[in-house]
Structure formats: structure tokens, C-alpha cells
Design a protein around this motif. Structure first.
Motif, PDB file in Angstrom:
ATOM      1  N   PRO A   9      17.364 -45.822  64.339  1.00 21.96           N
ATOM      2  CA  PRO A   9      18.767 -45.596  64.004  1.00 21.96           C
ATOM      3  C   PRO A   9      19.132 -46.345  62.727  1.00 21.96           C
ATOM      4  O   PRO A   9      18.582 -47.408  62.443  1.00 21.96           O
ATOM      5  CB  PRO A   9      19.516 -46.153  65.215  1.00 21.96           C
ATOM      6  CG  PRO A   9      18.572 -47.130  65.834  1.00 21.96           C
ATOM      7  CD  PRO A   9      17.197 -46.610  65.555  1.00 21.96           C
ATOM      8  N   ALA A  10      20.046 -45.795  61.954  1.00 24.26           N
ATOM      9  CA  ALA A  10      20.454 -46.404  60.684  1.00 24.26           C
ATOM     10  C   ALA A  10      21.285 -47.660  60.924  1.00 24.26           C
ATOM     11  O   ALA A  10      21.974 -47.789  61.945  1.00 24.26           O
ATOM     12  CB  ALA A  10      21.270 -45.399  59.872  1.00 24.26           C
ATOM     13  N   VAL A  11      21.224 -48.580  59.968  1.00 23.41           N
ATOM     14  CA  VAL A  11      22.060 -49.778  60.018  1.00 23.41           C
ATOM     15  C   VAL A  11      23.521 -49.329  60.092  1.00 23.41           C
ATOM     16  O   VAL A  11      23.943 -48.408  59.398  1.00 23.41           O
ATOM     17  CB  VAL A  11      21.813 -50.670  58.787  1.00 23.41           C
ATOM     18  CG1 VAL A  11      22.827 -51.799  58.711  1.00 23.41           C
ATOM     19  CG2 VAL A  11      20.398 -51.222  58.812  1.00 23.41           C
ATOM     20  N   GLY A  12      24.285 -49.970  60.971  1.00 24.78           N
ATOM     21  CA  GLY A  12      25.687 -49.628  61.162  1.00 24.78           C
ATOM     22  C   GLY A  12      25.924 -48.668  62.321  1.00 24.78           C
ATOM     23  O   GLY A  12      27.062 -48.467  62.732  1.00 24.78           O
ATOM     24  N   THR A  13      24.855 -48.085  62.846  1.00 24.93           N
ATOM     25  CA  THR A  13      24.967 -47.146  63.959  1.00 24.93           C
ATOM     26  C   THR A  13      25.282 -47.898  65.251  1.00 24.93           C
ATOM     27  O   THR A  13      24.660 -48.921  65.548  1.00 24.93           O
ATOM     28  CB  THR A  13      23.643 -46.365  64.149  1.00 24.93           C
ATOM     29  OG1 THR A  13      23.355 -45.664  62.949  1.00 24.93           O
ATOM     30  CG2 THR A  13      23.724 -45.403  65.315  1.00 24.93           C
ATOM     31  N   ALA A  14      26.235 -47.399  66.019  1.00 23.19           N
ATOM     32  CA  ALA A  14      26.515 -47.939  67.344  1.00 23.19           C
ATOM     33  C   ALA A  14      25.514 -47.322  68.317  1.00 23.19           C
ATOM     34  O   ALA A  14      25.299 -46.109  68.297  1.00 23.19           O
ATOM     35  CB  ALA A  14      27.937 -47.617  67.771  1.00 23.19           C
ATOM     36  N   VAL A  15      24.868 -48.156  69.125  1.00 19.70           N
ATOM     37  CA  VAL A  15      23.916 -47.669  70.121  1.00 19.70           C
ATOM     38  C   VAL A  15      24.394 -48.065  71.514  1.00 19.70           C
ATOM     39  O   VAL A  15      25.087 -49.071  71.688  1.00 19.70           O
ATOM     40  CB  VAL A  15      22.481 -48.189  69.868  1.00 19.70           C
ATOM     41  CG1 VAL A  15      21.913 -47.607  68.573  1.00 19.70           C
ATOM     42  CG2 VAL A  15      22.433 -49.707  69.820  1.00 19.70           C
ATOM     43  N   THR A  16      24.019 -47.243  72.480  1.00 16.62           N
ATOM     44  CA  THR A  16      24.417 -47.457  73.868  1.00 16.62           C
ATOM     45  C   THR A  16      23.165 -47.528  74.730  1.00 16.62           C
ATOM     46  O   THR A  16      22.271 -46.679  74.597  1.00 16.62           O
ATOM     47  CB  THR A  16      25.299 -46.283  74.358  1.00 16.62           C
ATOM     48  OG1 THR A  16      26.433 -46.189  73.484  1.00 16.62           O
ATOM     49  CG2 THR A  16      25.772 -46.501  75.783  1.00 16.62           C
ATOM     50  N   ALA A  17      23.106 -48.514  75.591  1.00 16.75           N
ATOM     51  CA  ALA A  17      21.958 -48.686  76.481  1.00 16.75           C
ATOM     52  C   ALA A  17      21.686 -47.399  77.251  1.00 16.75           C
ATOM     53  O   ALA A  17      22.602 -46.776  77.793  1.00 16.75           O
ATOM     54  CB  ALA A  17      22.199 -49.837  77.444  1.00 16.75           C
ATOM     55  N   GLY A  18      20.415 -46.995  77.249  1.00 13.25           N
ATOM     56  CA  GLY A  18      19.994 -45.818  77.983  1.00 13.25           C
ATOM     57  C   GLY A  18      20.117 -44.515  77.215  1.00 13.25           C
ATOM     58  O   GLY A  18      19.653 -43.475  77.670  1.00 13.25           O
ATOM     59  N   GLN A  19      20.703 -44.565  76.011  1.00  9.94           N
ATOM     60  CA  GLN A  19      20.887 -43.354  75.204  1.00  9.94           C
ATOM     61  C   GLN A  19      19.828 -43.292  74.098  1.00  9.94           C
ATOM     62  O   GLN A  19      19.397 -44.315  73.579  1.00  9.94           O
ATOM     63  CB  GLN A  19      22.279 -43.336  74.563  1.00  9.94           C
ATOM     64  CG  GLN A  19      23.409 -43.356  75.570  1.00  9.94           C
ATOM     65  CD  GLN A  19      23.424 -42.113  76.444  1.00  9.94           C
ATOM     66  OE1 GLN A  19      23.399 -41.003  75.950  1.00  9.94           O
ATOM     67  NE2 GLN A  19      23.438 -42.324  77.749  1.00  9.94           N
ATOM     68  N   THR A  20      19.435 -42.071  73.730  1.00  7.85           N
ATOM     69  CA  THR A  20      18.462 -41.927  72.646  1.00  7.85           C
ATOM     70  C   THR A  20      19.091 -42.363  71.327  1.00  7.85           C
ATOM     71  O   THR A  20      20.281 -42.169  71.111  1.00  7.85           O
ATOM     72  CB  THR A  20      17.949 -40.475  72.522  1.00  7.85           C
ATOM     73  OG1 THR A  20      19.039 -39.625  72.253  1.00  7.85           O
ATOM     74  CG2 THR A  20      17.221 -40.036  73.763  1.00  7.85           C
ATOM     75  N   CYS A  21      18.258 -42.950  70.478  1.00 11.00           N
ATOM     76  CA  CYS A  21      18.767 -43.423  69.187  1.00 11.00           C
ATOM     77  C   CYS A  21      17.754 -43.234  68.068  1.00 11.00           C
ATOM     78  O   CYS A  21      17.983 -43.661  66.946  1.00 11.00           O
ATOM     79  CB  CYS A  21      19.204 -44.883  69.295  1.00 11.00           C
ATOM     80  SG  CYS A  21      17.880 -46.007  69.731  1.00 11.00           S
ATOM     81  N   GLY A  22      16.637 -42.611  68.359  1.00  2.30           N
ATOM     82  CA  GLY A  22      15.611 -42.387  67.348  1.00  2.30           C
ATOM     83  C   GLY A  22      14.412 -41.727  67.995  1.00  2.30           C
ATOM     84  O   GLY A  22      14.474 -41.312  69.155  1.00  2.30           O
ATOM     85  N   GLU A  23      13.322 -41.647  67.224  1.00  2.00           N
ATOM     86  CA  GLU A  23      12.103 -41.081  67.799  1.00  2.00           C
ATOM     87  C   GLU A  23      10.866 -41.621  67.105  1.00  2.00           C
ATOM     88  O   GLU A  23      10.928 -42.121  65.991  1.00  2.00           O
ATOM     89  CB  GLU A  23      12.120 -39.553  67.786  1.00  2.00           C
ATOM     90  CG  GLU A  23      12.379 -38.913  66.452  1.00  2.00           C
ATOM     91  CD  GLU A  23      12.538 -37.405  66.545  1.00  2.00           C
ATOM     92  OE1 GLU A  23      13.109 -36.897  67.533  1.00  2.00           O
ATOM     93  OE2 GLU A  23      12.097 -36.736  65.602  1.00  2.00           O
ATOM     94  N   VAL A  24       9.763 -41.495  67.827  1.00  2.00           N
ATOM     95  CA  VAL A  24       8.462 -41.898  67.333  1.00  2.00           C
ATOM     96  C   VAL A  24       7.580 -40.659  67.384  1.00  2.00           C
ATOM     97  O   VAL A  24       7.499 -39.992  68.411  1.00  2.00           O
ATOM     98  CB  VAL A  24       7.841 -43.014  68.214  1.00  2.00           C
ATOM     99  CG1 VAL A  24       6.441 -43.362  67.753  1.00  2.00           C
ATOM    100  CG2 VAL A  24       8.715 -44.253  68.216  1.00  2.00           C
TER     101      VAL A  24
END
Length: 125
Positions: A44-59
Motif C-alpha cells: 500500500p502507498a504511504v498515506g493509505t489507511a489500512v484496516t486489520a483483516g482487509q487486503t492492502c496489496g499483493e505479492v
């Protein structure tokens, strides 16, 4: 397989280290080994709000693409820029090649201990 005792873990195979209100997040050795040769990491980009258990990127690996799930709530404050040129470092050093850092917006949620995570992965392939 190495499972450092000082880290917290998720059932989705992320590891977390919290220090001074900032969580460092990566994927476990189990995940890196299961994925195979990692060729791309989208954090996820700097400044992005993330929530536990939610997707935020990929490998992305030579085998598949897997989602990254945030293990904590907060705002991304740093992304490991080294992974742009060397995504394979996640395979060679999964606990050193962190993906991103999050300034926590509260207490970290419930994370698995190293012992609990080891038990979880013993039956998986």
C-alpha cells in the motif's frame, strides 16, 4: 522452518513487529516458501489507511498472485523501496525484507504467537 518468537502473526501468513506505535509488516517464511520465487510486491502507498483483516496489496510469484492483508489498523508511513528492485529478497530473508510500516491508530488486534502460528501451519502445504 523459522518462526521468530518475538513477532506476532496472522492466519493469512503476515508477521508483525510493533515498536513505538509503529507496526512493521512482512510475510512469513511459510508464505514465501509456499509462493515460490517472488517477482513483484505491491505494498500500500504511504498515506493509505489500512484496516486489520482487509487486503492492502499483493505479492506475485512465478506460481500465483496472493493478497496481502493488513494485520493492524492505521496509516502506512513507509514502504520498503528495496523490494522494487529486489522482490526476491522476501524469499531469501522473509523476516528481514519487511513490506510496509503502519502508524497504529489503536492497539494491535489479536495476533497469533509464534507457537500458535507454528501449530496453524503444521497441517498446511
Amino acid at each position: 522452518m523459522s518462526v521468530p518468537k518475538e513477532l506476532g502473526y496472522t492466519a493469512e501468513h503476515e508477521w508483525v513487529s510493533v515498536r513505538d506505535g509503529v507496526a512493521t509488516v512482512g510475510i512469513t517464511a511459510f508464505a514465501a516458501e509456499s509462493l515460490g520465487d517472488i517477482v513483484y510486491v505491491e505494498a500500500p502507498a504511504v498515506g493509505t489507511a489500512v484496516t486489520a483483516g482487509q487486503t492492502c496489496g499483493e505479492v506475485e510469484s512465478t506460481k500465483s498472485v496472493s493478497d496481502i492483508y493488513s494485520p493492524v489498523d492505521g496509516e502506512v508511513v513507509e514502504v520498503n523501496a528495496d523490494l522494487e528492485g529486489e522482490p526476491e529478497s522476501v524469499n531469501s530473508d522473509p523476516y528481514g525484507a519487511w513490506l510496509f510500516r503502519v502508524r497504529l491508530s489503536g492497539e494491535p488486534g489479536e495476533l497469533l504467537s509464534a507457537q500458535e502460528y507454528t501449530k496453524l501451519t503444521e497441517g498446511e502445504d
